[in-house]
Design an enzyme around this catalytic site. Structure first.
Site, PDB file in Angstrom:
ATOM      1  N   VAL A 231      -4.669  -1.718  44.308  1.00  0.00           N
ATOM      2  CA  VAL A 231      -6.044  -2.112  44.582  1.00  0.00           C
ATOM      3  C   VAL A 231      -6.918  -0.871  44.772  1.00  0.00           C
ATOM      4  CG1 VAL A 231      -7.550  -3.301  46.221  1.00  0.00           C
ATOM      5  CG2 VAL A 231      -5.334  -4.272  45.640  1.00  0.00           C
ATOM      6  N   ASP A 232      -8.113  -0.907  44.178  1.00  0.00           N
ATOM      7  CA  ASP A 232      -9.127   0.117  44.370  1.00  0.00           C
ATOM      8  C   ASP A 232      -8.703   1.491  43.843  1.00  0.00           C
ATOM      9  OD1 ASP A 232     -11.739   0.692  45.151  1.00  0.00           O
ATOM     10  OD2 ASP A 232     -11.095   1.558  47.068  1.00  0.00           O
ATOM     11  N   ASP A 233      -7.832   1.505  42.850  1.00  0.00           N
ATOM     12  CA  ASP A 233      -7.483   2.784  42.218  1.00  0.00           C
ATOM     13  C   ASP A 233      -8.475   3.173  41.130  1.00  0.00           C
ATOM     14  OD1 ASP A 233      -5.335   3.331  43.782  1.00  0.00           O
ATOM     15  OD2 ASP A 233      -3.818   2.620  42.372  1.00  0.00           O
TER      16      ASP A 233
ATOM     17  N   LYS B 107      -9.548   0.997  38.281  1.00  0.00           N
ATOM     18  CA  LYS B 107      -9.264   0.501  36.929  1.00  0.00           C
ATOM     19  C   LYS B 107     -10.534   0.047  36.218  1.00  0.00           C
ATOM     20  CE  LYS B 107      -6.388  -2.375  38.771  1.00  0.00           C
ATOM     21  NZ  LYS B 107      -6.409  -1.775  40.125  1.00  0.00           N
ATOM     22  N   SER B 108     -11.315  -0.787  36.880  1.00  0.00           N
ATOM     23  CA  SER B 108     -12.540  -1.287  36.249  1.00  0.00           C
ATOM     24  C   SER B 108     -13.542  -0.166  36.015  1.00  0.00           C
ATOM     25  CB  SER B 108     -13.168  -2.383  37.129  1.00  0.00           C
ATOM     26  OG  SER B 108     -12.276  -3.472  37.289  1.00  0.00           O
TER      27      SER B 108
ATOM     28  N   ASN C 189      -6.260   9.337  39.278  1.00  0.00           N
ATOM     29  CA  ASN C 189      -7.704   9.158  39.388  1.00  0.00           C
ATOM     30  C   ASN C 189      -8.228   9.687  40.731  1.00  0.00           C
ATOM     31  OD1 ASN C 189     -10.230   8.303  38.484  1.00  0.00           O
ATOM     32  ND2 ASN C 189     -10.006   6.279  39.437  1.00  0.00           N
TER      33      ASN C 189
ATOM     34  N   GLY D 156      18.921 -40.422  61.275  1.00  0.00           N
ATOM     35  CA  GLY D 156      18.761 -41.508  62.235  1.00  0.00           C
ATOM     36  C   GLY D 156      18.015 -42.705  61.706  1.00  0.00           C
TER      37      GLY D 156
ATOM     38  N   GLY E   8      19.123 -44.825  59.524  1.00  0.00           N
ATOM     39  CA  GLY E   8      20.038 -45.943  59.288  1.00  0.00           C
ATOM     40  C   GLY E   8      20.621 -45.972  57.897  1.00  0.00           C
TER      41      GLY E   8
ATOM     42  N   SER F 284      18.420 -35.874  51.653  1.00  0.00           N
ATOM     43  CA  SER F 284      17.821 -35.401  50.384  1.00  0.00           C
ATOM     44  C   SER F 284      16.301 -35.294  50.514  1.00  0.00           C
ATOM     45  CB  SER F 284      18.208 -36.312  49.221  1.00  0.00           C
ATOM     46  OG  SER F 284      18.034 -37.674  49.510  1.00  0.00           O
TER      47      SER F 284
END
Length: 636
Positions: free
Chosen positions: A36-38, A40-41, A168, A472, A474, A543
């Site tokens: 995150v926040d490296d 890229k965009s 970067n 329980g 039955g 189950s």
């Protein structure tokens, strides 16, 4: 990696149109990824801006948006160019995969800006699934992060062999040579076993444009190419060179005079007159025409949506694969694979999921989790389940054979996604390594006497009475009364009780969700064998999960599975509590107890619902026996 049907169609339509406009240039598909926040965009925005690949109105709009929503004061915020979602702009992170098509004088490109946040790893894997190169960004201040390593491993698993490590934000460390070399050394040491053919490390600043399109005088220690120059010159993998594969998605039969087989070419190329073989039938023919909305083609290649007509009338259906005559795809129903889990709910071996390939969806299960992979060290570690973003080597067992290629040989036909049967959500993605040998060696043995003959001898129809409900409620009491009543009627029965089975067949299992799934799988398979013997089988188990009850239903022919919900409210079951289990669970002495700290999923549409508050056990048993009588299970 198989994409969602709509995503794949939209992307491929755009790609094909783009390629048709730029047929004279080679194509490179690449992604940007990392934590995150490296940046890229910002990197993609700066790349497009410096290479003068934006229109004037785009620059004007970007400048205006930067002043309103940007993070760079009065300067242009290049990240806004690709962070199109409102949520992304508000949070300053990429959520979805943003695809951009652009072209320089030397080459055309399709770039996928993928999310860095751990929560959206599935989107990163989608972007990487069709890429040939990855630009992996690292913040020079932080160095390698867990997401850096995870994304590297995913890139390796998805067949990407070329990496650009973009160190970067070098401007924030004064373009320090020592810092750059430390990060490069750390990454090369980590990635040495990932199988990358080419790793280029570039010191850069996406914000200021250093080493993006032109060499920077601030990094005299770096003598390699800037990013764009490398992207323009790096060799690309040609899917055209792989064997021809057309996964059939639709049999096109608009009238009696036309019958074609439609799909998107996964790999290779085809021309009219070329011989083909259809998998799984093995039937052979010759291509007559390659039909599209814009007219017939003389040749079709990867990513083109086409309809093939053949010289011969052979049986081909959706889910089949048309291959080149001399290179047919393999077939199997059991595989060794690598699996990336993408859901908050853990993957449970033995649970039934849907496995979707390029053109086929088949029920199946992870039969064995061989080991998980630590993305930080690449070490193998044991585990029973897979959590969100975990990666593992697994064995798969599908309900029917599929046509495939190993992922290393063909990324399109060697990949799959995993779909939850209850929610229809995509929960995992995987790559097929190879077929398990036993899939070819183990075959059904034909028997002279079958279930119908055994049941007829007993004057009854086989049935699996599946009693489910809280502890329980039955269940066991009612199941015992039903068996006694059937015994008095001279019927042949068997009973499988949850407590009793855990003393023998399932004595090695605990009460975690994974163990509960395996518990029910073994019991269902055992009950199925009893049905093959012509018996009426009572199965009395809590189950708790719908998926496992559905799995048991799927094992037997229609009409032989009778789900009986012994519907007792939790407070009533606790009042009965003859074993004292609820009291211990409330006190924290018993963990994973259904109804207290483990979920019970009641049936939505059981064949019978027994309300034990309004009905005695004897009345419930008589109701069930009457259901069997009315259904013809007890015919003489």
């Amino acid at each position: 990696m198989a994409l969602g049907e709509n995503d794949r169609t939209l992307i491929e339509d755009d790609v094909v149109g783009y390629l048709q406009r730029h047929e004279d240039k080679s194509l490179l598909r690449f992604i940007t990824c990392g934590s995150v926040d490296d940046g890229k965009s910002t990197l993609i925005g700066r790349l497009l801006y410096d290479a003068q690949m934006l229109y004037e109105d785009q620059v004007a709009s970007l400048t205006a948006d930067s002043k309103k929503q940007g993070t760079q004061g009065q300067d242009i915020d290049f990240a806004l160019l690709v962070d199109g979602l409102a949520a992304e702009r508000e949070q300053g992170i990429t959520i979805d995969v943003a695809y951009r098509f652009f072209s320089t004088e030397k080459r055309k490109f399709i770039v996928a800006d993928t999310p860095g946040h751990e929560q959206y790893t599935r989107n990163m894997a989608t972007g990487a699934s069709t890429a040939e190169l990855a630009v992996l960004l690292v913040d020079a201040r932080a160095g390698l992060m867990t997401q850096t390593r995870r994304h590297s491993f995913i890139c390796s698993s998805l067949g990407i062999r070329k990496i650009v490590l973009a160190v970067n934000k070098m401007d924030l460390v004064d373009f320090d040579q020592k810092r750059f070399e430390e990060i490069e050394a750390d990454y090369r040491a980590f990635a040495k076993d990932l199988g990358f053919d080419d790793i280029l490390c570039i010191p850069m600043s996406a914000l200021t444009g250093d080493n993006i399109t032109t060499p920077s005088d601030k990094t005299p220690y770096y003598d390699g190419p800037p990013l764009l120059e490398h992207l323009e010159s790096v060799s690309s993998t040609r899917q055209e060179e792989a064997p021809f594969r057309l996964p059939v998605q639709w049999v096109n039969r608009p009238n009696l005079d036309f019958r074609g087989f439609s799909g998107t070419v996964a790999s290779g190329s085809i021309k009219p007159g070329d011989p083909i073989i259809a998998i799984p039938s093995g039937r052979r023919s010759t291509v007559s025409r390659i039909v599209t909305m814009d007219g017939d083609l003389q040749e079709a290649g990867p990513l083109q949506a086409v309809t093939l007509t053949l010289e011969d009338e052979i049986d081909i259906s959706r889910g089949d694969m048309i291959c080149g005559k001399d290179s047919p795809a393999e077939q199997s129903d059991q595989f060794s694979a690598r699996l990336l889990w993408m859901a908050d709910d853990a993957m449970l071996p033995g649970r039934q999921y849907l496995f979707k390939t390029a053109n086929n969806t088949v029920p199946g299960q992870v039969s064995k989790l061989k080991h998980k992979i630590d993305v930080n060290t690449l070490a193998e570690k044991p585990g029973k389940t897979l959590a969100l973003n975990e990666i593992a080597a697994v064995n798969l067992n599908l309900s029917a054979p599929i046509a495939f290629d190993p992922y290393e040989e063909n990324r399109q036909t060697g990949s799959f996604v995993v779909i939850d049967r209850q929610t229809n959500a995509t929960v995992g993605a995987g790559m097929i390594d190879f077929s398990l040998r036993r899939a070819a060696n183990v075959v059904w043995q034909d028997l002279e006497v079958g279930r119908e003959e055994r049941a007829a001898l007993k004057h009854q129809r086989p049935a699996m009475l599946w009693f489910t409900g809280l502890s329980g409620s039955g269940k066991s009491t009612i199941a015992n009364l039903v068996e006694k009543r059937l015994y008095d009627m001279g019927r042949h029965t068997a009973i499988l009780d949850g407590d009793n089975v855990r003393h023998g067949l399932n004595k090695d299992l605990g009460f975690t969700d994974a163990d509960r799934v395996e518990n029910i799988r073994r019991v269902a398979e055992t009950a199925k064998l009893m049905l093959d013997a012509g018996l009426i089988v009572m199965v009395s188990f809590i189950s708790p999960f719908r998926d496992e009850r559905q799995m048991a239903r799927n094992l037997v022919p229609d009409g032989e599975f009778i789900e009986i919900h012994v519907d007792t409210p939790l407070e009533v079951a606790e009042q009965r509590d003859v074993k004292g289990l609820y009291a211990k669970a409330r006190a924290g002495e018993i963990k994973n107890f259904t109804g207290i700290d483990s979920e019970y999923q009641p049936p939505r549409h059981p064949e019978l619902r027994i309300n034990t508050v309004d009905m005695t056990a004897e009345e419930a048993a008589e109701t069930i026996v009457q259901h069997l009588t009315d259904g013809g299970y007890l015919s003489a």
